[in-house]
Write a protein that holds these residues in place. Structure first.
Motif, short mmCIF file in Angstrom:
data_model
loop_
_atom_site.label_atom_id
_atom_site.label_comp_id
_atom_site.label_asym_id
_atom_site.label_seq_id
_atom_site.Cartn_x
_atom_site.Cartn_y
_atom_site.Cartn_z
N ILE A 1 0.72 -1.09 0.54
CA ILE A 1 0.25 0.15 -0.07
C ILE A 1 0.63 1.52 0.02
O ILE A 1 1.77 1.61 0.57
CB ILE A 1 -0.91 0.33 0.90
CG1 ILE A 1 -1.59 -1.27 1.14
CG2 ILE A 1 -1.66 1.58 1.56
CD1 ILE A 1 -2.98 -0.70 0.04
N CYS B 1 1.14 5.20 0.94
CA CYS B 1 -0.03 5.52 1.94
C CYS B 1 0.64 6.88 2.23
O CYS B 1 2.03 7.14 2.60
CB CYS B 1 -0.33 4.88 3.22
SG CYS B 1 -1.16 6.31 4.38
N ILE C 1 -9.06 -0.36 6.09
CA ILE C 1 -8.19 -0.73 4.42
C ILE C 1 -9.60 -0.93 3.70
O ILE C 1 -10.52 -1.60 3.72
CB ILE C 1 -7.66 -2.13 3.97
CG1 ILE C 1 -6.99 -1.69 3.24
CG2 ILE C 1 -7.93 -3.00 3.92
CD1 ILE C 1 -5.90 -2.42 2.26
N ARG D 1 -9.99 -1.98 -0.35
CA ARG D 1 -9.36 -3.13 -1.49
C ARG D 1 -9.94 -2.34 -2.12
O ARG D 1 -10.92 -1.78 -2.50
CB ARG D 1 -9.83 -4.38 -1.15
CG ARG D 1 -8.92 -4.70 0.16
CD ARG D 1 -7.97 -5.24 0.50
NE ARG D 1 -6.69 -5.70 -0.19
CZ ARG D 1 -6.68 -7.29 -0.21
NH1 ARG D 1 -7.26 -8.01 0.93
NH2 ARG D 1 -6.52 -8.23 -1.43
N LYS E 1 -7.27 -0.79 -8.10
CA LYS E 1 -5.50 -1.30 -7.67
C LYS E 1 -4.68 -0.19 -8.64
O LYS E 1 -5.37 0.67 -10.19
CB LYS E 1 -5.42 -2.60 -8.72
CG LYS E 1 -3.79 -3.15 -8.47
CD LYS E 1 -3.39 -4.46 -9.54
CE LYS E 1 -1.57 -3.86 -9.98
NZ LYS E 1 -1.43 -5.53 -10.17
N SER F 1 0.15 0.21 -5.06
CA SER F 1 -0.62 0.21 -4.76
C SER F 1 -2.20 -0.80 -4.19
O SER F 1 -2.90 -0.33 -4.98
CB SER F 1 -1.72 1.65 -4.03
OG SER F 1 -1.43 2.05 -2.27
N GLY G 1 -4.63 -0.76 -2.88
CA GLY G 1 -5.49 -0.30 -1.78
C GLY G 1 -5.51 0.67 -1.59
O GLY G 1 -4.80 1.54 -1.23
N MET G 2 -6.29 1.15 -0.02
CA MET G 2 -6.61 2.49 0.39
C MET G 2 -6.55 2.75 1.97
O MET G 2 -7.65 1.73 2.49
CB MET G 2 -7.56 3.59 0.28
CG MET G 2 -7.27 5.02 0.55
SD MET G 2 -7.88 5.97 -0.03
CE MET G 2 -9.81 5.96 0.60
#
Length: 455
Positions: A77, A79, A92, A94, A107, A115, A117-118
């Protein structure tokens, strides 16, 4: 007046009632429901995640490369949150998950790094307005768990538009009382016994110079207070009804205000001059006052102020003062629970253009006999959630105490108004179900004692 079903269930059973059915019944009782809203929708697919490692992004100074555990997987990830760190448990989204605002996570490559996800902030998930960083959850939580279940977010908010004569329902307990009435239950209040506050053996005093404007004032002192964030259950209930959590002490006063309909205020005891409270009007040289919102406000001679031995420290029933507020260094608190004249509070709030949750309730009238119960509830919560110790005893000045109103109710007249046929026994039963005391005087007349919360 806003409340949640989970909050209401603390005092009365809702078994067999859906949210819509509850709204219909309340509306038929004269408590018009404006909104019934499911809270925190759109969190499907949001799960807990544990940050395993954090490294600098090779192509961006403000980004980090994270290895994140989600259940049995470890994924990369990217960030940008300032608080991301190894060991942090957060939330998270996804790829393929939609956030509550409709944004779909994909993605992505961020400055050349994949990355998957967030990591999410509270605001991005629509839970609160906090966007200072990603969510920080209990470090003992496993990863891959449903966030909605972990945070107990399955709830419904109900908003009631109260008429001015129903100040008794400007509280969750007041709503519970009405529900108990039509479901033939008894409410379960959090406080049933209160200590006597005779004012003896204390290192502070309370003087009411304007008893017609302040019929009752109670105060208790707490020591050893630890200011810290409130537990999640308390923050969640406040956020669900639109209030922002501040710290455990302020949150408790707000929670009890919403629970009992009784506003409270906590003063930093060390900041009170002369260790005294004086309820009075402004003196001739007191022209302005700085409230908690840092605004300097003009005072007029008709306003009621809460003062110490040296100066005003709060606008009674409206807002506290900046110089006596509770801060992170506060260790001793003087807690106020009082009753003020509705007309005086309404006039002051209008002149200062300072509406507040407290003034909303004082303007409509609070239960003078409920002041000490709200006080006791707040004291118990502060001892539990702020490691406080309450000083034995306290002050309870009650110069405006009145006998409860007693009325004769003619059953025939009631039936003429309603257009139905109720017996004296049925009429008495309905009144008792909402905590009126009733005696049958015979000949179709009931002696009714009106409870103090029906101000």
């Amino acid at each position: 007046m806003k409340f949640t079903l989970s909050w209401l269930k603390n005092y009365v059973s809702l078994d067999g009632l859906t949210a819509d059915q509850l709204a219909d019944r309340l509306t038929m009782l004269g408590l018009e429901v404006d909104a019934v809203r499911k809270l925190y929708e759109g969190l499907e697919g949001i799960v807990t995640a544990k940050v395993l490692s954090v490294a600098p992004h090779p192509n961006a100074d403000r980004l980090s490369l994270c290895e994140v555990e989600v259940g049995d997987e470890v994924i990369p990830i990217v960030c940008g949150a300032p608080n991301v760190r190894a060991g942090l448990v957060t939330a998270i989204a996804r790829p393929g998950v939609c956030l509550p605002d409709g944004h779909k996570i994909k993605k992505a490559k961020v400055r050349g790094q994949v990355s998957m996800g967030m990591l999410c902030s509270w605001r991005e998930l629509g839970i609160s307005e906090d966007h200072s960083g990603i969510m920080e959850l209990d470090s003992g939580l496993d990863s891959g768990l449903s966030l909605a279940e972990v945070l107990d977010l399955d709830d419904t908010m109900v908003e009631v538009d109260l008429t001015p004569n129903r100040s008794d329902c400007a509280s969750v307990i007041g709503i519970a009382r009405e529900v108990a009435g039509f479901t033939r239950q008894k409410i379960t209040p959090p406080v049933t016994e209160i200590p006597e506050l005779d004012g003896s053996g204390l290192d502070f005093s309370v003087t009411i110079e304007e008893p017609e404007l302040c019929p009752r004032y109670t105060a208790r002192k707490l020591t050893g207070v630890v200011i810290q964030p409130s537990p999640w259950w308390l923050q969640r209930q406040l956020m669900a009804v639109g209030m922002r959590p501040i710290n455990n002490i302020v949150d408790i006063t707000n929670f009890v205000m919403l629970e009992y309909g009784q506003p409270l205020h906590a003063f930093d005891f060390q900041k009170l001059g002369g260790q005294s409270i004086i309820v009075r009007r402004p003196e001739e040289n007191e022209k302005t006052f700085t409230t908690l919102d840092t605004v300097e406000r003009p005072l007029t001679p008709d306003m009621l102020m809460i003062c110490d031995a040296e100066r005003p420290v709060a606008v009674a029933g409206v807002m506290g003062g900046l110089d006596s507020e509770v801060t992170d260094t506060t260790t001793e608190i003087l807690l106020e629970s009082a009753c003020f004249d509705p007309v005086s509070i309404r006039r002051t709030a209008r002149k200062l253009n300072l509406p507040s949750e407290a003034s909303y309730r004082f303007e409509r009238g609070v239960d003078p006999n409920g002041v000490d119960y709200a006080m006791e509830r707040a004291v118990r919560l502060m001892c539990e959630l702020a490691d406080a110790e309450v000083v034995a005893g306290g002050v309870d000045e009650y110069p405006g105490k009145k006998e409860l109103l007693q009325l004769d109710c003619r059953v025939q007249r009631v039936n003429e108004f309603l257009g139905i046929a109720l017996s004296a026994e049925e009429t008495a039963d309905y009144l008792r179900s909402i905590e009126f005391e009733v005696v049958d005087r015979g000949a179709g007349v009931l002696g009714v004692t009106v409870p103090s919360f029906r101000v």
